[in-house]
Design an enzyme around this catalytic site. Structure first.
Site, mmCIF file in Angstrom:
data_model
loop_
_atom_site.group_PDB
_atom_site.id
_atom_site.type_symbol
_atom_site.label_atom_id
_atom_site.label_comp_id
_atom_site.label_asym_id
_atom_site.label_seq_id
_atom_site.Cartn_x
_atom_site.Cartn_y
_atom_site.Cartn_z
ATOM 1 N N LYS A 9 11.888 -36.053 27.120
ATOM 2 C CA LYS A 9 13.126 -36.942 27.199
ATOM 3 C C LYS A 9 13.256 -38.130 26.077
ATOM 4 O O LYS A 9 12.473 -38.353 25.194
ATOM 5 C CB LYS A 9 12.979 -37.759 28.715
ATOM 6 C CG LYS A 9 12.922 -36.905 29.734
ATOM 7 C CD LYS A 9 13.183 -37.469 31.144
ATOM 8 C CE LYS A 9 13.078 -36.584 32.070
ATOM 9 N NZ LYS A 9 13.188 -37.435 33.589
ATOM 10 N N TYR A 49 21.389 -32.233 35.988
ATOM 11 C CA TYR A 49 21.046 -32.909 37.253
ATOM 12 C C TYR A 49 22.108 -32.879 38.277
ATOM 13 O O TYR A 49 21.957 -34.013 39.244
ATOM 14 C CB TYR A 49 20.857 -34.327 36.654
ATOM 15 C CG TYR A 49 19.302 -34.331 36.093
ATOM 16 C CD1 TYR A 49 18.285 -34.006 36.479
ATOM 17 C CD2 TYR A 49 19.360 -34.874 34.643
ATOM 18 C CE1 TYR A 49 16.971 -34.364 35.817
ATOM 19 C CE2 TYR A 49 18.092 -35.089 33.993
ATOM 20 C CZ TYR A 49 16.782 -34.587 34.751
ATOM 21 O OH TYR A 49 15.848 -34.741 33.962
ATOM 22 N N PHE A 57 20.346 -43.165 42.024
ATOM 23 C CA PHE A 57 19.834 -43.184 40.609
ATOM 24 C C PHE A 57 20.511 -42.241 39.497
ATOM 25 O O PHE A 57 20.276 -42.180 38.222
ATOM 26 C CB PHE A 57 18.405 -43.039 40.354
ATOM 27 C CG PHE A 57 17.960 -41.608 41.122
ATOM 28 C CD1 PHE A 57 17.885 -40.552 40.109
ATOM 29 C CD2 PHE A 57 17.283 -41.550 42.286
ATOM 30 C CE1 PHE A 57 17.588 -39.327 40.696
ATOM 31 C CE2 PHE A 57 17.091 -40.378 42.697
ATOM 32 C CZ PHE A 57 17.083 -39.345 42.110
ATOM 33 N N ARG A 85 4.011 -28.859 36.428
ATOM 34 C CA ARG A 85 3.849 -30.084 37.329
ATOM 35 C C ARG A 85 2.660 -30.741 37.561
ATOM 36 O O ARG A 85 2.653 -31.963 37.626
ATOM 37 C CB ARG A 85 4.811 -29.723 38.581
ATOM 38 C CG ARG A 85 6.300 -29.283 38.335
ATOM 39 C CD ARG A 85 6.932 -29.092 39.712
ATOM 40 N NE ARG A 85 7.373 -30.004 40.641
ATOM 41 C CZ ARG A 85 8.307 -30.876 40.104
ATOM 42 N NH1 ARG A 85 9.092 -30.745 39.108
ATOM 43 N NH2 ARG A 85 8.745 -31.816 40.922
ATOM 44 N N THR A 91 6.308 -38.239 39.410
ATOM 45 C CA THR A 91 7.730 -38.718 38.879
ATOM 46 C C THR A 91 7.735 -40.223 38.247
ATOM 47 O O THR A 91 8.072 -40.523 37.196
ATOM 48 C CB THR A 91 8.737 -38.511 39.719
ATOM 49 O OG1 THR A 91 8.978 -37.372 40.340
ATOM 50 C CG2 THR A 91 10.003 -39.259 39.268
ATOM 51 N N ARG A 102 2.622 -38.007 32.229
ATOM 52 C CA ARG A 102 3.567 -39.272 32.474
ATOM 53 C C ARG A 102 2.445 -40.601 32.621
ATOM 54 O O ARG A 102 2.875 -41.616 32.180
ATOM 55 C CB ARG A 102 4.168 -38.952 33.909
ATOM 56 C CG ARG A 102 5.442 -38.248 33.837
ATOM 57 C CD ARG A 102 5.892 -37.619 35.027
ATOM 58 N NE ARG A 102 7.357 -37.039 34.818
ATOM 59 C CZ ARG A 102 7.880 -36.191 35.691
ATOM 60 N NH1 ARG A 102 7.269 -36.009 36.708
ATOM 61 N NH2 ARG A 102 9.036 -35.852 35.533
ATOM 62 N N ASN A 112 10.625 -41.352 32.214
ATOM 63 C CA ASN A 112 9.421 -40.821 32.457
ATOM 64 C C ASN A 112 8.877 -39.723 31.458
ATOM 65 O O ASN A 112 8.225 -38.886 32.126
ATOM 66 C CB ASN A 112 9.293 -40.566 33.848
ATOM 67 C CG ASN A 112 10.207 -39.433 34.326
ATOM 68 O OD1 ASN A 112 11.231 -39.079 33.662
ATOM 69 N ND2 ASN A 112 9.994 -38.914 35.556
ATOM 70 N N HIS A 115 10.435 -33.758 31.813
ATOM 71 C CA HIS A 115 11.433 -33.196 33.009
ATOM 72 C C HIS A 115 10.638 -31.763 32.968
ATOM 73 O O HIS A 115 10.219 -31.060 32.064
ATOM 74 C CB HIS A 115 12.493 -32.950 32.819
ATOM 75 C CG HIS A 115 13.149 -31.824 33.998
ATOM 76 N ND1 HIS A 115 13.422 -32.306 35.091
ATOM 77 C CD2 HIS A 115 13.513 -30.679 33.896
ATOM 78 C CE1 HIS A 115 13.897 -31.073 35.682
ATOM 79 N NE2 HIS A 115 13.959 -30.181 35.052
ATOM 80 N N GLU A 126 17.453 -23.495 34.378
ATOM 81 C CA GLU A 126 17.484 -24.457 33.619
ATOM 82 C C GLU A 126 17.142 -23.880 32.156
ATOM 83 O O GLU A 126 17.609 -24.522 31.263
ATOM 84 C CB GLU A 126 16.226 -25.482 34.060
ATOM 85 C CG GLU A 126 16.835 -26.243 35.171
ATOM 86 C CD GLU A 126 15.548 -27.159 35.676
ATOM 87 O OE1 GLU A 126 14.394 -27.196 35.194
ATOM 88 O OE2 GLU A 126 15.854 -27.610 36.543
HETATM 89 P P1 CMP Z 1 12.882 -35.344 36.587
HETATM 90 O O1 CMP Z 1 11.729 -34.579 36.900
HETATM 91 O O2 CMP Z 1 13.828 -35.225 35.523
HETATM 92 O O3 CMP Z 1 13.945 -35.033 37.922
HETATM 93 C C1 CMP Z 1 15.089 -36.059 38.147
HETATM 94 C C2 CMP Z 1 14.769 -37.278 37.655
HETATM 95 O O4 CMP Z 1 15.470 -38.252 38.387
HETATM 96 C C3 CMP Z 1 13.209 -37.774 37.650
HETATM 97 O O5 CMP Z 1 12.612 -37.014 36.813
HETATM 98 C C4 CMP Z 1 13.451 -39.167 37.457
HETATM 99 O O6 CMP Z 1 13.523 -39.535 36.055
HETATM 100 C C5 CMP Z 1 14.752 -39.624 38.094
HETATM 101 N N1 CMP Z 1 14.605 -40.437 39.158
HETATM 102 C C6 CMP Z 1 14.105 -40.003 40.089
HETATM 103 N N2 CMP Z 1 14.031 -41.135 41.025
HETATM 104 C C7 CMP Z 1 14.446 -42.199 40.418
HETATM 105 C C8 CMP Z 1 14.558 -43.615 40.929
HETATM 106 N N3 CMP Z 1 14.202 -44.037 42.123
HETATM 107 N N4 CMP Z 1 15.020 -44.323 39.866
HETATM 108 C C9 CMP Z 1 15.337 -43.775 38.417
HETATM 109 N N5 CMP Z 1 15.560 -42.676 38.286
HETATM 110 C C10 CMP Z 1 14.895 -41.696 39.263
#
Ligand code: CMP
Length: 139
Positions: A9, A49, A57, A85, A91, A102, A112, A115, A126
């Site tokens: 990211k 997304y 979010f 994963r 996350t 992470r 984070n 993905h 994807e």
């Molecule tokens: P990702 O695995 O890319 O899939 C969805 C993304 O949404 C996740 O990683 C986070 O980066 C983001 N995400 C999920 N929950 C939150 C949150 N509470 N606040 C901000 N970003 C979020």
């Protein structure tokens, strides 16, 4: 062997951590089968997304994903979706296990670092989002 999609990211690319993350993934046993540097516009980030549309979010997530270059890649391993994963961790980096991508490289739940696809079905979707048939020849 199976395939999954990872995206390094904008936070990690921008802070120069992409190489370390790629080395971590290779060290964990993943083989890179396709990779590129991409810059997403709002429509592309929103579409990628779309499953999160309406969540609190979502706008922040879309803005973040278009804030700088990303590095999508197709990774191959045994049980690639579940393995990746586990390798990247929870996350929220505060909840991620020691030694995960992470835990090592992410700043926050939003920023984070990486993905990963959450199912084989979504991995196929994807991968198709980022890579053309030509680029996927041989996969
Ligand atoms: P990702 O695995 O890319 O899939 C969805 C993304 O949404 C996740 O990683 C986070 O980066 C983001 N995400 C999920 N929950 C939150 C949150 N509470 N606040 C901000 N970003 C979020």
């Amino acid at each position: 062997m199976s395939l999954t999609l990872a995206i390094i990211k904008p936070d990690a690319v921008g802070s120069g951590k992409a190489g370390k993350i790629l080395a971590h993934l290779e060290g964990a046993g993943f083989t890179v089968r396709a990779m590129r540097l991409a810059r997403l516009n709002k429509a592309q980030a929103g579409a990628f997304y779309a499953v999160h549309e309406g969540r609190p979010f979502y706008d922040e997530l879309v803005d973040f994903m278009m804030s700088g270059p990303v590095i999508p890649m197709v990774l191959e391993a045994d049980d690639a979706v579940a393995s990746l994963r586990e390798t990247i961790g929870a996350t929220d980096p505060a909840e991620a296990a020691d030694g995960t991508v992470r835990k090592l490289y992410a700043e926050s739940k939003g920023r984070n670092a990486i993905h990963a696809s959450d199912s084989d079905e979504n991995a196929a979707i994807e991968i198709g989002f980022f890579f053309s048939n030509h680029e996927r020849l041989g996969l």
